[in-house]
Each structure stands twice: as structure tokens, then as C-alpha cells.
Scaffold this motif. Sequence first.
Motif, PDB file in Angstrom:
ATOM      1  N   UNK A 114       0.825  -3.517   8.661  1.00  0.00           N
ATOM      2  CA  UNK A 114       0.579  -2.874   9.954  1.00  0.00           C
ATOM      3  C   UNK A 114       1.047  -1.429   9.983  1.00  0.00           C
ATOM      4  N   UNK A 115       1.839  -1.015   8.993  1.00  0.00           N
ATOM      5  CA  UNK A 115       2.427   0.327   9.016  1.00  0.00           C
ATOM      6  C   UNK A 115       3.436   0.471  10.140  1.00  0.00           C
ATOM      7  N   UNK A 116       4.077  -0.624  10.500  1.00  0.00           N
ATOM      8  CA  UNK A 116       4.983  -0.672  11.643  1.00  0.00           C
ATOM      9  C   UNK A 116       6.412  -0.354  11.205  1.00  0.00           C
ATOM     10  N   UNK A 117       7.037   0.632  11.815  1.00  0.00           N
ATOM     11  CA  UNK A 117       8.413   1.037  11.489  1.00  0.00           C
ATOM     12  C   UNK A 117       9.430   0.182  12.244  1.00  0.00           C
TER      13      UNK A 117
ATOM     14  N   UNK B 111       4.555   4.675   2.773  1.00  0.00           N
ATOM     15  CA  UNK B 111       4.981   3.310   3.096  1.00  0.00           C
ATOM     16  C   UNK B 111       5.942   3.350   4.286  1.00  0.00           C
ATOM     17  N   UNK B 112       6.167   2.200   4.888  1.00  0.00           N
ATOM     18  CA  UNK B 112       7.155   2.139   5.965  1.00  0.00           C
ATOM     19  C   UNK B 112       8.550   2.270   5.363  1.00  0.00           C
ATOM     20  N   UNK B 113       9.473   2.751   6.161  1.00  0.00           N
ATOM     21  CA  UNK B 113      10.867   2.870   5.732  1.00  0.00           C
ATOM     22  C   UNK B 113      11.509   1.499   5.850  1.00  0.00           C
ATOM     23  N   UNK B 114      12.036   0.998   4.732  1.00  0.00           N
ATOM     24  CA  UNK B 114      12.615  -0.339   4.811  1.00  0.00           C
ATOM     25  C   UNK B 114      13.722  -0.606   3.801  1.00  0.00           C
ATOM     26  N   UNK B 115      14.395   0.424   3.341  1.00  0.00           N
ATOM     27  CA  UNK B 115      15.602   0.214   2.546  1.00  0.00           C
ATOM     28  C   UNK B 115      16.754   0.872   3.294  1.00  0.00           C
TER      29      UNK B 115
END
Length: 143
Positions: free
Chosen positions: A59-62, A94-98
Amino acid sequence: MSVVVTVARGWIGTPYVHQASTHGAGCDCLGLVRGVWREVFGREPEPVPAYTPDWSEPEGDERLWRAALRHLTAKRIAEEAEGDLLLFRMRRGAVAKHLGLQAETGPAPTFIHAYSGHGVIESALTPPWERRIVARFAFPERT
């Protein structure tokens, strides 16, 4: 030294386990932050739903960014302090997820994070990592 850093350093050596947040037994990067939160502040501020390794990407959801904004104070990326939460975008677009926790500032900055294949480690905040930081947050004041 920041209490967040002291607590996070106590997690070093915890194995990487996706979706876990148990000191010494296993955690992922979000689980590390959740566990440090519990040790420093008590109960977590909201439940975390189950998530897959590719969560939010289709979804490209942050989602992670929005959750951080609900409970932490956003800062300028250049406004470094020990104990800050760092949010990373691992790939362009990409989404931020780290997530990681700033441990040292100054000429040899470091951060603590849970990394697949490594567990919880303290890493040098080298230029390749610095380029991936998209947000910085301060934890609330302890009461």
C-alpha cells in the motif's frame, strides 16, 4: 548517558525473532523499541497488530512513521541526541520500516538495532546508514 541507551544496551545479544519483543529470547527492530519502552516507561501505549516482513509495502503506507508520531516527539534529523529513535528507509521508494536507537553522538556515532541474521547489536552510524534515516524522534520525558 540516556536511560534509553542503558536499557537498549542490555538487549545486545538478544536473537532476531520476527514480531517478538522479549529481552534475551528474541526481538525484531520494533520489538526492541517496544521492550525498551516497557522497561523505561511501563505499559506499551498501544497494541501492535501482527505484521509480515513486507507489511505496509504493497500500500505504500507509512504505518510505522505515523505510530511514532502518535507517541514520540519528531525532531530534525540533524538534531542528534543519545536515546533518539531513528526511522530508516532501507530502499529508495520503499516505506520506512527499520528502527534503531541512537547510542553515541559526535565523531563516532552508533545506534542499537535488531537486525535479521545479527540479533540486537550496536552498529556504527556510518554514511550508508545515515543516508537511510528519514525521521528522528525523542522519547517522552519520564515521570
